[in-house]
Design a protein around this motif. Sequence first.
Motif, PDB file in Angstrom:
ATOM      1  N   LEU A  60       0.854  -1.179   0.000  1.00  0.00           N
ATOM      2  CA  LEU A  60       0.000   0.000   0.000  1.00  0.00           C
ATOM      3  C   LEU A  60       0.889   1.227   0.000  1.00  0.00           C
ATOM      4  N   ILE A  61       0.393   2.293  -0.612  1.00  0.00           N
ATOM      5  CA  ILE A  61       1.150   3.537  -0.542  1.00  0.00           C
ATOM      6  C   ILE A  61       0.589   4.394   0.590  1.00  0.00           C
ATOM      7  N   ALA A  62       1.461   5.157   1.202  1.00  0.00           N
ATOM      8  CA  ALA A  62       1.067   6.085   2.270  1.00  0.00           C
ATOM      9  C   ALA A  62       1.006   7.492   1.684  1.00  0.00           C
ATOM     10  N   PRO A  63       0.189   8.357   2.267  1.00  0.00           N
ATOM     11  CA  PRO A  63       0.121   9.731   1.787  1.00  0.00           C
ATOM     12  C   PRO A  63       1.468  10.439   1.941  1.00  0.00           C
ATOM     13  N   LYS A  64       1.774  11.279   0.974  1.00  0.00           N
ATOM     14  CA  LYS A  64       2.984  12.088   1.077  1.00  0.00           C
ATOM     15  C   LYS A  64       2.763  13.184   2.117  1.00  0.00           C
ATOM     16  N   GLY A  65       3.835  13.628   2.731  1.00  0.00           N
ATOM     17  CA  GLY A  65       3.735  14.688   3.730  1.00  0.00           C
ATOM     18  C   GLY A  65       3.585  14.124   5.126  1.00  0.00           C
ATOM     19  N   GLU A  66       3.387  15.019   6.073  1.00  0.00           N
ATOM     20  CA  GLU A  66       3.306  14.612   7.470  1.00  0.00           C
ATOM     21  C   GLU A  66       1.941  14.878   8.090  1.00  0.00           C
ATOM     22  N   ALA A  67       0.935  15.093   7.245  1.00  0.00           N
ATOM     23  CA  ALA A  67      -0.403  15.381   7.761  1.00  0.00           C
ATOM     24  C   ALA A  67      -1.081  14.137   8.314  1.00  0.00           C
ATOM     25  N   THR A  68      -0.635  12.953   7.880  1.00  0.00           N
ATOM     26  CA  THR A  68      -1.231  11.714   8.385  1.00  0.00           C
ATOM     27  C   THR A  68      -0.166  10.840   9.026  1.00  0.00           C
ATOM     28  N   ARG A  69      -0.619   9.926   9.884  1.00  0.00           N
ATOM     29  CA  ARG A  69       0.255   9.011  10.589  1.00  0.00           C
ATOM     30  C   ARG A  69      -0.280   7.608  10.339  1.00  0.00           C
ATOM     31  N   PRO A  70       0.241   6.929   9.278  1.00  0.00           N
ATOM     32  CA  PRO A  70      -0.289   5.598   8.966  1.00  0.00           C
ATOM     33  C   PRO A  70      -0.099   4.621  10.126  1.00  0.00           C
ATOM     34  N   THR A  71      -1.110   3.776  10.329  1.00  0.00           N
ATOM     35  CA  THR A  71      -1.021   2.746  11.358  1.00  0.00           C
ATOM     36  C   THR A  71       0.029   1.728  10.927  1.00  0.00           C
ATOM     37  N   ALA A  72       0.999   1.489  11.782  1.00  0.00           N
ATOM     38  CA  ALA A  72       2.086   0.561  11.473  1.00  0.00           C
ATOM     39  C   ALA A  72       1.546  -0.851  11.274  1.00  0.00           C
ATOM     40  N   ASP A  73       2.268  -1.642  10.469  1.00  0.00           N
ATOM     41  CA  ASP A  73       1.854  -3.025  10.210  1.00  0.00           C
ATOM     42  C   ASP A  73       1.642  -3.793  11.516  1.00  0.00           C
ATOM     43  N   ARG A  74       2.545  -3.621  12.469  1.00  0.00           N
ATOM     44  CA  ARG A  74       2.443  -4.348  13.743  1.00  0.00           C
ATOM     45  C   ARG A  74       1.167  -3.959  14.493  1.00  0.00           C
ATOM     46  N   ALA A  75       0.830  -2.676  14.514  1.00  0.00           N
ATOM     47  CA  ALA A  75      -0.391  -2.229  15.194  1.00  0.00           C
ATOM     48  C   ALA A  75      -1.624  -2.762  14.472  1.00  0.00           C
ATOM     49  N   ARG A  76      -1.608  -2.757  13.130  1.00  0.00           N
ATOM     50  CA  ARG A  76      -2.722  -3.315  12.374  1.00  0.00           C
ATOM     51  C   ARG A  76      -2.877  -4.811  12.645  1.00  0.00           C
ATOM     52  N   GLU A  77      -1.757  -5.506  12.705  1.00  0.00           N
ATOM     53  CA  GLU A  77      -1.800  -6.937  12.993  1.00  0.00           C
ATOM     54  C   GLU A  77      -2.411  -7.195  14.373  1.00  0.00           C
ATOM     55  N   THR A  78      -2.014  -6.399  15.359  1.00  0.00           N
ATOM     56  CA  THR A  78      -2.569  -6.535  16.711  1.00  0.00           C
ATOM     57  C   THR A  78      -4.065  -6.229  16.707  1.00  0.00           C
ATOM     58  N   LEU A  79      -4.453  -5.134  16.054  1.00  0.00           N
ATOM     59  CA  LEU A  79      -5.864  -4.746  15.997  1.00  0.00           C
ATOM     60  C   LEU A  79      -6.705  -5.849  15.366  1.00  0.00           C
ATOM     61  N   PHE A  80      -6.265  -6.364  14.226  1.00  0.00           N
ATOM     62  CA  PHE A  80      -7.081  -7.364  13.543  1.00  0.00           C
ATOM     63  C   PHE A  80      -7.079  -8.704  14.276  1.00  0.00           C
ATOM     64  N   SER A  81      -6.051  -8.980  15.030  1.00  0.00           N
ATOM     65  CA  SER A  81      -6.058 -10.163  15.891  1.00  0.00           C
ATOM     66  C   SER A  81      -7.108  -9.990  16.993  1.00  0.00           C
ATOM     67  N   MET A  82      -7.151  -8.794  17.591  1.00  0.00           N
ATOM     68  CA  MET A  82      -8.151  -8.500  18.617  1.00  0.00           C
ATOM     69  C   MET A  82      -9.566  -8.628  18.043  1.00  0.00           C
ATOM     70  N   LEU A  83      -9.776  -8.081  16.846  1.00  0.00           N
ATOM     71  CA  LEU A  83     -11.097  -8.124  16.226  1.00  0.00           C
ATOM     72  C   LEU A  83     -11.488  -9.546  15.832  1.00  0.00           C
ATOM     73  N   THR A  84     -10.543 -10.287  15.261  1.00  0.00           N
ATOM     74  CA  THR A  84     -10.833 -11.655  14.821  1.00  0.00           C
ATOM     75  C   THR A  84     -11.231 -12.537  15.992  1.00  0.00           C
ATOM     76  N   SER A  85     -10.583 -12.362  17.138  1.00  0.00           N
ATOM     77  CA  SER A  85     -10.922 -13.185  18.298  1.00  0.00           C
ATOM     78  C   SER A  85     -12.336 -12.892  18.802  1.00  0.00           C
ATOM     79  N   ARG A  86     -12.882 -11.743  18.462  1.00  0.00           N
ATOM     80  CA  ARG A  86     -14.224 -11.384  18.911  1.00  0.00           C
ATOM     81  C   ARG A  86     -15.283 -11.573  17.821  1.00  0.00           C
ATOM     82  N   GLU A  88     -14.421  -2.699  25.597  1.00  0.00           N
ATOM     83  CA  GLU A  88     -14.341  -4.157  25.560  1.00  0.00           C
ATOM     84  C   GLU A  88     -12.915  -4.618  25.831  1.00  0.00           C
ATOM     85  N   SER A  89     -11.952  -3.853  25.286  1.00  0.00           N
ATOM     86  CA  SER A  89     -10.548  -4.228  25.431  1.00  0.00           C
ATOM     87  C   SER A  89      -9.666  -3.037  25.080  1.00  0.00           C
TER      88      SER A  89
END
Length: 180
Positions: free
Chosen positions: A13-39, A164-165
């Motif tokens: 995936l491409i991230a937006p140019k500039g510093e106006a956004t802070r993309p969610t890191a792969d590790r944080a996304r992996e943790t989030l989707f693990s949390m969601l999948t378990s529920r 919830e968590s």
Amino acid sequence: MRIIAGKWRGRKLIAPKGEATRPTADRARETLFSMLTSRLGAFEGLRVADLFAGSGALGLEALSRGAAHCLFVEQDRAALDAIRANITALDARARTHVEAGSVMSLRASAQPYDLILLDPPYHTGAGGVALDRLLRLGWIGPESWIALETSGKETTDIKGLAIESERPVGKGKLTLLRPA
């Protein structure tokens, strides 16, 4: 940045140019989707809203895992360009809608979303304000799940929603919420 799992696993995936956004890191996304999948068990057929969408990585991850449709809401021009480029690269136009504008100006929803993903700017309180508004406008129903990313120091207390968590991830914190 890559899709972590599902149909598009490993796709860049491409991230937006500039510093106006802070993309969610792969590790944080992996943790989030693990949390969601378990529920949730699975994402098949879910209606998803990716608010403060940035690159669209959260919503695209949900689509890769089987969500039926995702609405992306973003106001930054560079981020909108990145979202649209990512959607095109994954050939996901039929399952997406991109709305250019502020999350704070969203209108009432005809039906609640199954999953709402929010990654607002840190230290602004925008997530709490947005969730209060979304509750009042019918975006959140009794079966909805909400995932909110904030800085690790921010507290989450939204009338009508129960935590919830919570899980710290780097400098941030992932919070899953349900209607109270």
